[in-house]
Design a protein around this motif. Structure first.
Motif, PDB file in Angstrom:
ATOM      1  N   ALA A  43     -32.815  -8.311   6.509  1.00  0.00           N
ATOM      2  CA  ALA A  43     -31.361  -8.389   6.696  1.00  0.00           C
ATOM      3  C   ALA A  43     -31.059  -8.385   8.195  1.00  0.00           C
ATOM      4  O   ALA A  43     -31.939  -8.163   9.023  1.00  0.00           O
ATOM      5  N   TRP A  44     -29.782  -8.629   8.526  1.00  0.00           N
ATOM      6  CA  TRP A  44     -29.358  -8.658   9.922  1.00  0.00           C
ATOM      7  C   TRP A  44     -27.878  -8.305  10.012  1.00  0.00           C
ATOM      8  O   TRP A  44     -27.136  -8.433   9.036  1.00  0.00           O
ATOM      9  N   THR A  45     -27.475  -7.833  11.190  1.00  0.00           N
ATOM     10  CA  THR A  45     -26.063  -7.568  11.486  1.00  0.00           C
ATOM     11  C   THR A  45     -25.768  -8.162  12.852  1.00  0.00           C
ATOM     12  O   THR A  45     -26.565  -8.029  13.778  1.00  0.00           O
ATOM     13  N   TYR A  46     -24.600  -8.824  12.988  1.00  0.00           N
ATOM     14  CA  TYR A  46     -24.231  -9.503  14.237  1.00  0.00           C
ATOM     15  C   TYR A  46     -22.836  -9.092  14.678  1.00  0.00           C
ATOM     16  O   TYR A  46     -21.916  -8.995  13.853  1.00  0.00           O
ATOM     17  N   SER A  47     -22.683  -8.861  15.978  1.00  0.00           N
ATOM     18  CA  SER A  47     -21.382  -8.593  16.591  1.00  0.00           C
ATOM     19  C   SER A  47     -21.028  -9.759  17.499  1.00  0.00           C
ATOM     20  O   SER A  47     -21.680  -9.973  18.533  1.00  0.00           O
ATOM     21  N   ALA A  48     -19.999 -10.528  17.128  1.00  0.00           N
ATOM     22  CA  ALA A  48     -19.568 -11.667  17.946  1.00  0.00           C
ATOM     23  C   ALA A  48     -18.967 -11.188  19.265  1.00  0.00           C
ATOM     24  O   ALA A  48     -19.166 -11.814  20.308  1.00  0.00           O
ATOM     25  N   GLU A  49     -18.256 -10.079  19.241  1.00  0.00           N
ATOM     26  CA  GLU A  49     -17.628  -9.541  20.453  1.00  0.00           C
ATOM     27  C   GLU A  49     -18.677  -9.169  21.499  1.00  0.00           C
ATOM     28  O   GLU A  49     -18.532  -9.463  22.670  1.00  0.00           O
ATOM     29  N   GLU A  50     -19.749  -8.521  21.058  1.00  0.00           N
ATOM     30  CA  GLU A  50     -20.805  -8.089  21.973  1.00  0.00           C
ATOM     31  C   GLU A  50     -21.918  -9.117  22.136  1.00  0.00           C
ATOM     32  O   GLU A  50     -22.783  -8.951  22.992  1.00  0.00           O
ATOM     33  N   LYS A  51     -21.935 -10.128  21.263  1.00  0.00           N
ATOM     34  CA  LYS A  51     -23.009 -11.136  21.254  1.00  0.00           C
ATOM     35  C   LYS A  51     -24.368 -10.447  21.082  1.00  0.00           C
ATOM     36  O   LYS A  51     -25.324 -10.707  21.806  1.00  0.00           O
ATOM     37  N   LYS A  52     -24.429  -9.539  20.078  1.00  0.00           N
ATOM     38  CA  LYS A  52     -25.654  -8.791  19.819  1.00  0.00           C
ATOM     39  C   LYS A  52     -26.033  -8.861  18.351  1.00  0.00           C
ATOM     40  O   LYS A  52     -25.185  -8.988  17.478  1.00  0.00           O
ATOM     41  N   CYS A  53     -27.336  -8.735  18.122  1.00  0.00           N
ATOM     42  CA  CYS A  53     -27.912  -8.882  16.794  1.00  0.00           C
ATOM     43  C   CYS A  53     -28.868  -7.725  16.524  1.00  0.00           C
ATOM     44  O   CYS A  53     -29.650  -7.360  17.402  1.00  0.00           O
ATOM     45  N   TRP A  54     -28.763  -7.160  15.332  1.00  0.00           N
ATOM     46  CA  TRP A  54     -29.687  -6.115  14.905  1.00  0.00           C
ATOM     47  C   TRP A  54     -30.435  -6.622  13.679  1.00  0.00           C
ATOM     48  O   TRP A  54     -29.821  -6.978  12.675  1.00  0.00           O
ATOM     49  N   LEU A  55     -31.769  -6.661  13.767  1.00  0.00           N
ATOM     50  CA  LEU A  55     -32.584  -7.090  12.638  1.00  0.00           C
ATOM     51  C   LEU A  55     -32.963  -5.859  11.829  1.00  0.00           C
ATOM     52  O   LEU A  55     -33.261  -4.798  12.390  1.00  0.00           O
ATOM     53  N   LYS A  56     -32.931  -5.986  10.503  1.00  0.00           N
ATOM     54  CA  LYS A  56     -33.094  -4.854   9.597  1.00  0.00           C
ATOM     55  C   LYS A  56     -34.249  -5.096   8.628  1.00  0.00           C
ATOM     56  O   LYS A  56     -34.538  -6.222   8.268  1.00  0.00           O
ATOM     57  N   SER A  57     -34.833  -4.003   8.162  1.00  0.00           N
ATOM     58  CA  SER A  57     -35.873  -4.128   7.147  1.00  0.00           C
ATOM     59  C   SER A  57     -35.260  -4.444   5.790  1.00  0.00           C
ATOM     60  O   SER A  57     -35.873  -5.103   4.959  1.00  0.00           O
ATOM     61  N   ALA A  58     -34.043  -3.961   5.557  1.00  0.00           N
ATOM     62  CA  ALA A  58     -33.352  -4.194   4.280  1.00  0.00           C
ATOM     63  C   ALA A  58     -31.863  -3.954   4.491  1.00  0.00           C
ATOM     64  O   ALA A  58     -31.454  -3.453   5.529  1.00  0.00           O
TER      65      ALA A  58
END
Length: 86
Positions: A43-58
């Motif tokens: 899974a993943w989470t993205y912040s357009a405001e910060e232009k950052k991405c967090w990759l997740k195991s689930a």
């Protein structure tokens, strides 16, 4: 692999090793594509405001968080063949 994306959703658990402040990503699409190259990424989470991405195991736990987009990775399901008579 295709997946589903959810607006205004955070996946607060399961961050894969990396910078706690997130990886730099110019777009949601870039974040989504980054998961392909990362083993164990579910899974993943993205912040357009910060232009950052967090990759997740689930992405088992979801919480509402305005401004974030999160996605789950799913292998495409194989569809049974249809018999066509004619």
């Amino acid at each position: 692999a295709a997946g589903a994306a959810f607006d205004d959703v955070d996946l607060p658990l399961g961050d894969l090793p990396g910078p706690p402040e997130g990886h730099r990503a110019p777009s949601q699409a870039a974040c989504c594509l980054a998961r392909v190259a990362r083993a164990g990424c579910g899974a993943w989470t993205y912040s357009a405001e910060e232009k950052k991405c967090w990759l997740k195991s689930a992405g088992r736990r979801r919480t509402n968080k305005v401004g974030l987009v999160s996605g789950l990775n799913h292998a495409p399901r194989r569809q049974p063949a249809l018999a066509i008579s004619g």
